[in-house]
Write a protein that holds these residues in place. Structure first.
Motif, short mmCIF file in Angstrom:
data_model
loop_
_atom_site.label_atom_id
_atom_site.label_comp_id
_atom_site.label_asym_id
_atom_site.label_seq_id
_atom_site.Cartn_x
_atom_site.Cartn_y
_atom_site.Cartn_z
N ASP A 35 0.75 -1.33 0.10
CA ASP A 35 0.10 -0.06 0.13
C ASP A 35 0.76 1.20 -0.09
O ASP A 35 0.31 2.35 -0.37
CB ASP A 35 -1.11 0.03 1.22
N SER B 3 -10.76 -7.05 -7.54
CA SER B 3 -10.45 -5.62 -7.09
C SER B 3 -11.66 -5.14 -6.07
O SER B 3 -11.34 -4.14 -5.59
CB SER B 3 -10.35 -4.65 -8.16
N SER C 129 -8.00 -3.22 -0.68
CA SER C 129 -6.83 -2.52 -0.67
C SER C 129 -5.91 -2.78 -1.94
O SER C 129 -6.15 -3.81 -2.59
CB SER C 129 -6.47 -2.51 0.44
N ALA C 130 -5.10 -1.91 -2.27
CA ALA C 130 -4.10 -2.19 -3.18
C ALA C 130 -3.19 -3.39 -2.76
O ALA C 130 -3.02 -4.22 -3.95
CB ALA C 130 -3.11 -1.06 -3.28
N ARG D 264 -6.95 2.45 -5.68
CA ARG D 264 -6.42 1.47 -4.91
C ARG D 264 -5.78 0.37 -6.28
O ARG D 264 -5.01 -0.07 -6.19
CB ARG D 264 -7.24 0.64 -4.23
N VAL D 265 -6.59 0.43 -7.27
CA VAL D 265 -6.22 -0.19 -8.31
C VAL D 265 -5.09 0.44 -9.16
O VAL D 265 -4.17 -0.37 -9.16
CB VAL D 265 -7.41 -0.50 -9.71
N GLN E 4 -2.78 2.16 -7.50
CA GLN E 4 -1.42 1.72 -6.66
C GLN E 4 -1.27 0.48 -6.74
O GLN E 4 0.10 0.10 -6.92
CB GLN E 4 -1.96 2.13 -5.21
N ALA E 5 -2.13 -0.79 -6.99
CA ALA E 5 -1.62 -1.83 -7.30
C ALA E 5 -0.88 -2.16 -8.69
O ALA E 5 0.10 -2.72 -8.67
CB ALA E 5 -2.78 -2.74 -7.22
#
Length: 411
Positions: free
Chosen positions: A50, A151, A174-175, A224-225, A227-228
């Motif tokens: 994260d 996701s 979360s990521a 969050r996607v 960041q992932a």
């Protein structure tokens, strides 16, 4: 002299979308309810994935250790696929468990896994920290290994033909929960638990391709996607070292988010789940079409191509007598060609029925005719291989069942 009998023309059968065995949530006006905001639930613990590299160093420093330890922990997680402090012998023994626990808290508990296709496809059922259930599907193909990731737990887009959306949106993931699906899959591959590859296959033994086609609408969990995705493409040991071109982000048509994605300067593959070229049918089939119509979604998709130079994929689930008519193939080709040539590829997918559903895939000859018409119009079109149907792991089949809930209760 005999009269020539009149030629009879029959109208193609048109089936209207309808739910089976469940009821769509509706708003006060009777329209399918869309959930864009994640329901408030306890947040998952903050994890290494994260954080940015700088934030990881700050976290380690806050715990009273030199900042370089953050990169060591990242190397274990992203390159060796472990969160086990005992395996991290390059870290000082004193305080090691606390340090690793602070950066790599447990996120996913494996409830069960199912295998098919001679061991080349594995579906995982994961329990998140708050008991929410998600699934991911790992698939070996010649020359690549693809993971279909979730996701969101559930989905708020309320499409009547998709099993995932039946229970609505539980919460955004979360990521790190997204990334951990990949790390855990890589650990399974490294342990030799995915079907063996042929001697002529010289690809690496780790996940090479990601498709955001598991549970959830990726662009409804945008921050969050992304960041992932940044963690996926970051070079090791700061990330997974994957190619952005091997990552496919799909959407049912959240137009503002498509434009935002185009401006990220990360050349992922973009896929638009269209499923109908006409608003009359798509309004019923894809409820978000009530917000952004077919032409708006296609304009945004074309904009993605113009901004990134990356060819766009159009996903189209072929459903018998509903959206598989020849005239719809022609209309789709007309709309795509009106926006130029060479910018798009169509992937028709035979519908994967959900348990107990009377919705079914188009007949083979109808599928072939749909593909033929698109190709004849100059639109590159490939009927997509569906994997994992036997274990309800194919597109649109991912859903937490009552049996899954019982299994998770004992996990």
């Amino acid at each position: 002299m005999t009269d020539t009998p009149p030629v009879r023309t029959t109208r193609p059968r048109q089936v209207r979308p309808a739910t089976e065995g469940w009821s769509q949530k509706k708003d006060a006006e009777g329209r399918p309810l869309l959930q864009f905001a994640s329901p408030k639930r306890g947040k998952p613990p903050v994890h290494l994935a994260d954080m940015t590299p700088a934030e990881r160093v700050a976290k380690v420093t806050e715990l009273g250790l030199p900042g370089f330890r953050a990169k060591q922990i990242a190397a274990h997680y992203f390159s060796r696929y472990t969160s086990d402090p005992a395996a991290m012998t390059d870290l000082p023994a004193a305080g090691r468990e606390e340090l690793v626990g602070g950066l790599l808290p447990p996120l996913l508990t494996e409830v069960r896994r199912l295998q098919t296709d001679g061991g080349d496809t594995i579906k995982f059922l994961w329990k998140l920290h708050d008991g929410a259930l998600v699934e991911s599907v790992l698939m070996r193909y010649p020359g690549r290994i693809t993971l279909c990731v979730s996701s969101q737990a559930g989905c708020g887009m309320n499409c009547p033909f998709c099993a995932t959306g039946q229970a609505g949106l539980t919460r955004n993931m979360s990521a790190a929960e997204i990334v951990d699906q990949i790390v855990r899959a890589n650990a399974v591959i490294a342990a030799g638990e995915l079907g063996g590859k042929k001697s002529t296959d010289h690809s690496l033994e780790r996940v090479s391709n990601i498709v955001f086609m598991g549970m959830g609408e990726p662009l409804a969990n945008y921050a969050r996607v992304m960041q992932a995705v940044r963690v996926m493409v970051a070079k090791q040991p700061e990330g997974l070292g994957m190619s952005a071109r091997g990552i496919t982000v799909s959407t049912v048509g959240l137009v503002p988010a498509i434009t935002k994605l185009a401006n990220e300067d990360i050349p992922v593959t973009f896929a638009l789940s269209l499923h109908a070229p006409d608003d009359t049918l798509r309004d019923e089939l894809i409820p978000v079409n009530s917000r952004w119509k077919v032409d708006e979604a296609l304009d945004a998709a074309r904009g993605y191509f113009e901004r990134t130079g990356r060819r766009v994929s159009i996903e189209y689930a072929l459903i018998k007598d509903m959206n598989d008519h020849g005239w719809r193939a022609d209309l789709l080709a007309e709309k795509l060609n009106a926006r130029g040539r060479g910018w798009v590829h169509v992937n028709p997918i035979p519908l994967n029925p959900t348990p107990g559903s009377i919705w079914t895939a188009s007949d083979r000859d109808v599928q072939n005719e749909f593909v033929r018409r698109l190709n004849a119009a100059g639109i590159p079109t490939t009927l997509r291989d569906t994997r994992g149907k036997e274990i309800d792991g194919a597109c649109g089949q991912l859903v937490a069942t009552a049996d899954d809930e019982r299994a998770a209760a004992g996990a």
